[in-house]
Design a protein around this motif. Structure first.
Motif, PDB file in Angstrom:
ATOM      1  N   GLY A  52      18.123  15.175  47.042  1.00  0.00           N
ATOM      2  CA  GLY A  52      18.469  16.327  46.673  1.00  0.00           C
ATOM      3  C   GLY A  52      20.033  16.381  47.545  1.00  0.00           C
ATOM      4  O   GLY A  52      20.936  16.800  47.056  1.00  0.00           O
ATOM      5  N   ALA A  53      19.854  16.106  48.627  1.00  0.00           N
ATOM      6  CA  ALA A  53      21.106  16.157  49.330  1.00  0.00           C
ATOM      7  C   ALA A  53      22.048  15.373  49.192  1.00  0.00           C
ATOM      8  O   ALA A  53      23.368  15.832  49.014  1.00  0.00           O
ATOM      9  CB  ALA A  53      20.555  15.866  51.123  1.00  0.00           C
ATOM     10  N   THR A 100      29.170  27.309  45.852  1.00  0.00           N
ATOM     11  CA  THR A 100      28.089  27.501  46.731  1.00  0.00           C
ATOM     12  C   THR A 100      26.639  27.515  45.783  1.00  0.00           C
ATOM     13  O   THR A 100      25.778  26.937  46.084  1.00  0.00           O
ATOM     14  CB  THR A 100      28.091  28.603  47.603  1.00  0.00           C
ATOM     15  OG1 THR A 100      29.255  28.692  48.380  1.00  0.00           O
ATOM     16  CG2 THR A 100      26.887  28.803  48.512  1.00  0.00           C
ATOM     17  N   GLU A 101      26.723  28.258  44.748  1.00  0.00           N
ATOM     18  CA  GLU A 101      25.693  28.448  43.823  1.00  0.00           C
ATOM     19  C   GLU A 101      25.580  27.124  43.204  1.00  0.00           C
ATOM     20  O   GLU A 101      24.272  26.686  42.928  1.00  0.00           O
ATOM     21  CB  GLU A 101      26.019  29.550  42.733  1.00  0.00           C
ATOM     22  CG  GLU A 101      25.843  30.792  43.549  1.00  0.00           C
ATOM     23  CD  GLU A 101      24.657  31.170  44.077  1.00  0.00           C
ATOM     24  OE1 GLU A 101      23.597  30.945  43.551  1.00  0.00           O
ATOM     25  OE2 GLU A 101      24.629  31.948  45.193  1.00  0.00           O
ATOM     26  N   LEU A 102      26.416  26.434  42.490  1.00  0.00           N
ATOM     27  CA  LEU A 102      26.393  25.283  41.733  1.00  0.00           C
ATOM     28  C   LEU A 102      25.612  23.900  42.892  1.00  0.00           C
ATOM     29  O   LEU A 102      24.975  23.440  42.367  1.00  0.00           O
ATOM     30  CB  LEU A 102      27.536  24.798  41.496  1.00  0.00           C
ATOM     31  CG  LEU A 102      28.185  25.352  40.118  1.00  0.00           C
ATOM     32  CD1 LEU A 102      29.635  24.917  39.607  1.00  0.00           C
ATOM     33  CD2 LEU A 102      26.988  25.200  38.942  1.00  0.00           C
ATOM     34  N   ASN A 103      26.240  24.113  44.202  1.00  0.00           N
ATOM     35  CA  ASN A 103      25.642  23.157  44.862  1.00  0.00           C
ATOM     36  C   ASN A 103      23.900  23.475  45.235  1.00  0.00           C
ATOM     37  O   ASN A 103      23.325  22.476  45.321  1.00  0.00           O
ATOM     38  CB  ASN A 103      26.149  23.324  46.480  1.00  0.00           C
ATOM     39  CG  ASN A 103      25.826  22.286  47.519  1.00  0.00           C
ATOM     40  OD1 ASN A 103      24.836  21.626  47.357  1.00  0.00           O
ATOM     41  ND2 ASN A 103      26.451  22.134  48.499  1.00  0.00           N
ATOM     42  N   SER A 113      10.729  16.590  57.331  1.00  0.00           N
ATOM     43  CA  SER A 113       9.367  17.550  56.714  1.00  0.00           C
ATOM     44  C   SER A 113       8.988  18.320  57.667  1.00  0.00           C
ATOM     45  O   SER A 113       8.230  19.244  57.368  1.00  0.00           O
ATOM     46  CB  SER A 113       8.381  16.329  56.380  1.00  0.00           C
ATOM     47  OG  SER A 113       8.344  15.728  57.544  1.00  0.00           O
ATOM     48  N   ASN A 114       9.350  18.320  58.902  1.00  0.00           N
ATOM     49  CA  ASN A 114       8.941  19.288  59.854  1.00  0.00           C
ATOM     50  C   ASN A 114       9.710  20.654  59.864  1.00  0.00           C
ATOM     51  O   ASN A 114       9.282  21.714  60.369  1.00  0.00           O
ATOM     52  CB  ASN A 114       8.915  18.741  61.357  1.00  0.00           C
ATOM     53  CG  ASN A 114      10.293  18.232  61.786  1.00  0.00           C
ATOM     54  OD1 ASN A 114      11.279  18.157  60.838  1.00  0.00           O
ATOM     55  ND2 ASN A 114      10.463  17.626  63.062  1.00  0.00           N
ATOM     56  N   ILE A 115      10.974  20.598  59.243  1.00  0.00           N
ATOM     57  CA  ILE A 115      11.749  21.717  59.492  1.00  0.00           C
ATOM     58  C   ILE A 115      11.608  22.416  58.057  1.00  0.00           C
ATOM     59  O   ILE A 115      11.346  23.528  57.612  1.00  0.00           O
ATOM     60  CB  ILE A 115      13.237  21.434  59.434  1.00  0.00           C
ATOM     61  CG1 ILE A 115      13.606  20.770  60.910  1.00  0.00           C
ATOM     62  CG2 ILE A 115      14.098  22.544  59.264  1.00  0.00           C
ATOM     63  CD1 ILE A 115      15.008  20.362  61.207  1.00  0.00           C
ATOM     64  N   SER A 116      11.752  21.743  56.968  1.00  0.00           N
ATOM     65  CA  SER A 116      11.589  22.085  55.511  1.00  0.00           C
ATOM     66  C   SER A 116      10.794  21.133  54.563  1.00  0.00           C
ATOM     67  O   SER A 116      11.598  19.860  54.303  1.00  0.00           O
ATOM     68  CB  SER A 116      12.920  22.557  54.920  1.00  0.00           C
ATOM     69  OG  SER A 116      12.753  22.863  53.643  1.00  0.00           O
ATOM     70  N   PRO A 117       9.705  21.405  54.413  1.00  0.00           N
ATOM     71  CA  PRO A 117       8.966  20.020  53.642  1.00  0.00           C
ATOM     72  C   PRO A 117       9.368  19.765  52.414  1.00  0.00           C
ATOM     73  O   PRO A 117       9.102  18.459  52.102  1.00  0.00           O
ATOM     74  CB  PRO A 117       7.562  20.636  53.697  1.00  0.00           C
ATOM     75  CG  PRO A 117       7.667  21.870  54.013  1.00  0.00           C
ATOM     76  CD  PRO A 117       8.969  22.462  54.612  1.00  0.00           C
ATOM     77  N   ARG A 118      10.070  20.482  51.653  1.00  0.00           N
ATOM     78  CA  ARG A 118      10.546  20.315  50.281  1.00  0.00           C
ATOM     79  C   ARG A 118      11.867  19.739  50.003  1.00  0.00           C
ATOM     80  O   ARG A 118      12.236  19.457  49.106  1.00  0.00           O
ATOM     81  CB  ARG A 118      10.139  21.386  49.578  1.00  0.00           C
ATOM     82  CG  ARG A 118       8.490  21.746  49.480  1.00  0.00           C
ATOM     83  CD  ARG A 118       8.182  22.534  48.590  1.00  0.00           C
ATOM     84  NE  ARG A 118       8.327  21.999  47.227  1.00  0.00           N
ATOM     85  CZ  ARG A 118       7.971  22.465  45.814  1.00  0.00           C
ATOM     86  NH1 ARG A 118       7.420  23.649  46.076  1.00  0.00           N
ATOM     87  NH2 ARG A 118       8.462  21.864  44.926  1.00  0.00           N
ATOM     88  N   GLY A 165      16.815  16.902  43.609  1.00  0.00           N
ATOM     89  CA  GLY A 165      15.803  16.842  44.296  1.00  0.00           C
ATOM     90  C   GLY A 165      14.375  16.614  43.638  1.00  0.00           C
ATOM     91  O   GLY A 165      13.505  15.871  43.860  1.00  0.00           O
ATOM     92  N   LYS A 166      14.453  17.453  42.472  1.00  0.00           N
ATOM     93  CA  LYS A 166      13.327  17.216  41.623  1.00  0.00           C
ATOM     94  C   LYS A 166      13.303  16.042  40.824  1.00  0.00           C
ATOM     95  O   LYS A 166      12.106  15.446  40.675  1.00  0.00           O
ATOM     96  CB  LYS A 166      13.252  18.495  40.650  1.00  0.00           C
ATOM     97  CG  LYS A 166      12.933  19.918  41.044  1.00  0.00           C
ATOM     98  CD  LYS A 166      11.304  19.610  41.512  1.00  0.00           C
ATOM     99  CE  LYS A 166      10.796  20.992  41.997  1.00  0.00           C
ATOM    100  NZ  LYS A 166       9.610  21.150  42.205  1.00  0.00           N
TER     101      LYS A 166
END
Length: 97
Positions: free
Chosen positions: A69-70, A38-41, A59-64, A49-50
């Motif tokens: 990243g997914a 979980t932590e590594l994920n 973007s309306n739920i979590s903009p970043r 993502g970066k």
């Protein structure tokens, strides 16, 4: 009302697996692996993502949150258990590990 029923079933299903975990040969090893995975994920999702995140996921739920990243976290989460398969306390049936 339906969300509370769904939550009750989900939490009951999740905690129902603790019996299976407690009766296994190496319960602390499995628990440690779940926490580590979980932590590594989470770290992989942030890193990918970066590095590769250009298009926002929702973007309306979590903009970043980004698609990069997914997808990177999903790929990393599939690669880590495969890479650590030899250190697993049990081997899959039919394997020679």
């Amino acid at each position: 009302m339906r969300w509370s029923i769904l939550g009750f079933i989900y939490i009951g299903w999740m905690f129902g697996h603790l019996g299976f975990l407690a009766n296994s040969n190496n319960p602390y090893g499995y628990l440690l692996f779940l926490v580590l995975a979980t932590e590594l994920n989470d770290v992989a999702a942030f890193t990918f993502g970066k590095l590769f995140g250009r298009q926002p996921l929702r973007s309306n739920i979590s903009p970043r949150k980004t698609w990069g990243g997914a997808i990177g976290a999903a790929a990393f989460s599939m690669a880590v258990p495969w890479a650590l398969r030899f250190s697993s306390p049990i081997s899959p049936p039919g394997s020679s590990c």
